[in-house]
Design a protein around this motif. Structure first.
Motif, PDB file in Angstrom:
ATOM      1  N   ALA A 185       8.314  -7.357   9.088  1.00 30.25           N
ATOM      2  CA  ALA A 185       7.359  -8.434   9.378  1.00 30.25           C
ATOM      3  C   ALA A 185       7.436  -9.548   8.334  1.00 30.25           C
ATOM      4  CB  ALA A 185       5.941  -7.863   9.433  1.00 30.25           C
ATOM      5  N   ILE A 186       7.627  -9.182   7.073  1.00 24.94           N
ATOM      6  CA  ILE A 186       7.490 -10.217   6.033  1.00 24.94           C
ATOM      7  C   ILE A 186       8.811 -10.923   5.710  1.00 24.94           C
ATOM      8  CG2 ILE A 186       7.819  -8.856   3.892  1.00 24.94           C
ATOM      9  CD1 ILE A 186       5.317 -10.411   2.815  1.00 24.94           C
ATOM     10  N   GLU A 187       9.936 -10.243   5.843  1.00 29.23           N
ATOM     11  CA  GLU A 187      11.186 -10.894   5.413  1.00 29.23           C
ATOM     12  C   GLU A 187      11.461 -12.204   6.168  1.00 29.23           C
ATOM     13  OE1 GLU A 187      12.819 -10.509   2.763  1.00 29.23           O
ATOM     14  OE2 GLU A 187      12.217  -8.528   2.053  1.00 29.23           O
ATOM     15  N   PRO A 188      11.239 -12.275   7.491  1.00 34.99           N
ATOM     16  CA  PRO A 188      11.435 -13.572   8.173  1.00 34.99           C
ATOM     17  C   PRO A 188      10.478 -14.650   7.646  1.00 34.99           C
ATOM     18  CG  PRO A 188      11.288 -11.778   9.762  1.00 34.99           C
ATOM     19  CD  PRO A 188      10.913 -11.194   8.445  1.00 34.99           C
ATOM     20  N   LEU A 189       9.318 -14.235   7.162  1.00 29.89           N
ATOM     21  CA  LEU A 189       8.370 -15.219   6.616  1.00 29.89           C
ATOM     22  C   LEU A 189       8.890 -15.768   5.285  1.00 29.89           C
ATOM     23  CD1 LEU A 189       5.009 -13.387   7.428  1.00 29.89           C
ATOM     24  CD2 LEU A 189       6.284 -15.016   8.831  1.00 29.89           C
ATOM     25  N   VAL A 234       6.056   2.875   8.510  1.00 27.48           N
ATOM     26  CA  VAL A 234       5.041   1.867   8.163  1.00 27.48           C
ATOM     27  C   VAL A 234       5.634   0.882   7.160  1.00 27.48           C
ATOM     28  CG1 VAL A 234       2.796   1.530   7.038  1.00 27.48           C
ATOM     29  CG2 VAL A 234       3.104   3.390   8.686  1.00 27.48           C
ATOM     30  N   LEU A 235       6.350   1.414   6.182  1.00 30.15           N
ATOM     31  CA  LEU A 235       7.005   0.539   5.192  1.00 30.15           C
ATOM     32  C   LEU A 235       8.016  -0.366   5.895  1.00 30.15           C
ATOM     33  CD1 LEU A 235       7.792  -0.386   2.357  1.00 30.15           C
ATOM     34  CD2 LEU A 235       9.271   1.643   2.180  1.00 30.15           C
ATOM     35  N   GLN A 236       8.823   0.235   6.769  1.00 31.67           N
ATOM     36  CA  GLN A 236       9.873  -0.528   7.448  1.00 31.67           C
ATOM     37  C   GLN A 236       9.294  -1.646   8.308  1.00 31.67           C
ATOM     38  OE1 GLN A 236      12.729  -0.185   6.116  1.00 31.67           O
ATOM     39  NE2 GLN A 236      13.166  -1.965   7.409  1.00 31.67           N
ATOM     40  N   ALA A 237       8.173  -1.351   8.953  1.00 34.73           N
ATOM     41  CA  ALA A 237       7.535  -2.373   9.798  1.00 34.73           C
ATOM     42  C   ALA A 237       7.043  -3.543   8.942  1.00 34.73           C
ATOM     43  CB  ALA A 237       6.376  -1.756  10.577  1.00 34.73           C
ATOM     44  N   LEU A 252       0.832  -1.208   0.000  1.00 31.51           N
ATOM     45  CA  LEU A 252       0.000   0.000   0.000  1.00 31.51           C
ATOM     46  C   LEU A 252       0.867   1.259   0.000  1.00 31.51           C
ATOM     47  CD1 LEU A 252      -2.857  -1.005   2.493  1.00 31.51           C
ATOM     48  CD2 LEU A 252      -2.951  -0.914  -0.017  1.00 31.51           C
ATOM     49  N   GLN A 253       1.962   1.221   0.769  1.00 34.11           N
ATOM     50  CA  GLN A 253       2.840   2.382   0.828  1.00 34.11           C
ATOM     51  C   GLN A 253       3.486   2.666  -0.525  1.00 34.11           C
ATOM     52  OE1 GLN A 253       4.087   4.610   3.421  1.00 34.11           O
ATOM     53  NE2 GLN A 253       2.110   4.022   4.256  1.00 34.11           N
ATOM     54  N   LEU A 254       4.052   1.631  -1.140  1.00 35.58           N
ATOM     55  CA  LEU A 254       4.893   1.854  -2.331  1.00 35.58           C
ATOM     56  C   LEU A 254       4.101   1.915  -3.624  1.00 35.58           C
ATOM     57  CD1 LEU A 254       7.969  -0.343  -1.384  1.00 35.58           C
ATOM     58  CD2 LEU A 254       7.855   2.151  -1.527  1.00 35.58           C
ATOM     59  N   VAL A 255       2.906   1.376  -3.633  1.00 35.21           N
ATOM     60  CA  VAL A 255       2.150   1.337  -4.892  1.00 35.21           C
ATOM     61  C   VAL A 255       0.896   2.209  -4.833  1.00 35.21           C
ATOM     62  CG1 VAL A 255       0.942  -0.175  -6.533  1.00 35.21           C
ATOM     63  CG2 VAL A 255       3.032  -0.970  -5.414  1.00 35.21           C
ATOM     64  N   ARG A 298       7.602  -9.163  -4.589  1.00 40.99           N
ATOM     65  CA  ARG A 298       8.784  -9.090  -5.460  1.00 40.99           C
ATOM     66  C   ARG A 298       8.689  -7.905  -6.419  1.00 40.99           C
ATOM     67  NH1 ARG A 298      12.632  -8.593  -7.324  1.00 40.99           N
ATOM     68  NH2 ARG A 298      14.405  -9.913  -7.929  1.00 40.99           N
ATOM     69  N   GLY A 299       7.468  -7.468  -6.682  1.00 42.26           N
ATOM     70  CA  GLY A 299       7.264  -6.336  -7.593  1.00 42.26           C
ATOM     71  C   GLY A 299       7.523  -4.990  -6.938  1.00 42.26           C
ATOM     72  N   LEU A 300       7.771  -4.967  -5.650  1.00 47.44           N
ATOM     73  CA  LEU A 300       8.007  -3.685  -4.975  1.00 47.44           C
ATOM     74  C   LEU A 300       9.452  -3.240  -5.176  1.00 47.44           C
ATOM     75  CD1 LEU A 300       6.087  -4.266  -1.602  1.00 47.44           C
ATOM     76  CD2 LEU A 300       5.271  -3.191  -3.715  1.00 47.44           C
ATOM     77  N   PRO A 301       9.662  -1.938  -5.343  1.00 45.51           N
ATOM     78  CA  PRO A 301      11.020  -1.421  -5.538  1.00 45.51           C
ATOM     79  C   PRO A 301      11.803  -1.413  -4.231  1.00 45.51           C
ATOM     80  CG  PRO A 301       9.440   0.387  -5.525  1.00 45.51           C
ATOM     81  CD  PRO A 301       8.641  -0.867  -5.391  1.00 45.51           C
TER      82      PRO A 301
END
Ligand SMILES: N[C@@H](CCC(=O)N[C@@H](CS)C(=O)NCC(=O)O)C(=O)O
Length: 206
Positions: free
Chosen positions: A134-138, A127-130, A113-116, A172-175
């Motif tokens: 949250a997702i990278e460990p997943l 918000v982006l950093q959080a 939502l933040q980047l697109v 993966r599509g996020l910059p």
């Protein structure tokens, strides 16, 4: 004719399109949601009181909830192992699907939502950093899983791959910097090679 309501810019609609294409099930898609509206019309609300997409109509079967629609299409039209018949295999697939919906999707949603969907001047880096945190460990967890398995629920593509592949497409599509994860990357490349991925997992995010 199966009728699918929903805009392709929705991850949840893309799950259904990818599944129908994987299974070779013909369908008609009607743009709805977002800028297309439709979801608040009485006709739509009678079928999906959530006013959300996707919505599937297959004769007398009317369904909302994307992962449930994926399961339904697999159970009704799937051949081979897409909807595993063996209970142990089926519920191995089921858990990854629920995990995507309840754990992974909320983790990555704000990053998307933040980047697109948020103009640069209104973005909140915290918000982006959080969301990244949250997702990278997943993704690490998926990487560890795919070290042992060719697909999410075994050696064949099953319904479990659909939500995780759609999640991967959106993230993966996020910059952003995307750390290399050889097993995840190889699995996603295999997914993208399927003809069913065309017109859905090759779309730019919007
Ligand atoms: N849990 C539901 C969530 C559905 C959902 O949140 N859909 C979003 C798009 S991803 C939506 O309809 N947003 C409002 C709109 O498009 O008008 C599912 O998996 O189908």
């Amino acid at each position: 004719v199966i009728r699918l309501w929903g805009r392709l810019s929705s991850i949840n609609v893309r799950k259904v399109v990818f599944t129908a294409q994987l299974l070779g099930v013909p369908f008609e898609r009607i743009d709805a949601g977002g800028e297309f509206g439709v979801v608040h019309t009485p006709h739509y609300l009678a079928r999906n009181p959530n006013a959300l997409v996707p919505l599937l109509e297959d004769g007398e079967v009317v369904l909302w909830e994307s992962n449930v629609i994926v399961r339904y299409l697999g159970a009704r039209y799937g051949q081979g192992g897409f909807y595993p018949q063996d209970l142990r295999a089926r519920f191995d697939a089921e858990r990854w699907m629920d995990w995507q919906q309840t754990t992974m999707n909320p983790a990555g949603r704000n990053g998307f939502l933040q980047l697109v969907r948020t103009p640069p001047e209104r973005r909140d880096p915290a918000v982006l950093q959080a969301s990244v945190a949250a997702i990278e460990p997943l993704w690490d967890m998926v990487e560890a899983h795919l070290r042992q398995h060719r697909f999410m629920a075994g050696d064949e593509l099953t319904m479990a791959d659909v939500p995780i592949a759609c999640e991967r497409h959106r993230w993966r599509g996020l910059p952003l910097q995307h750390p290399s994860r050889p097993h995840l990357d190889a699995w996603y490349a295999r997914i993208l090679e399927t003809p069913a991925a065309r017109g859905v997992l090759d779309l730019a995010l919007s």
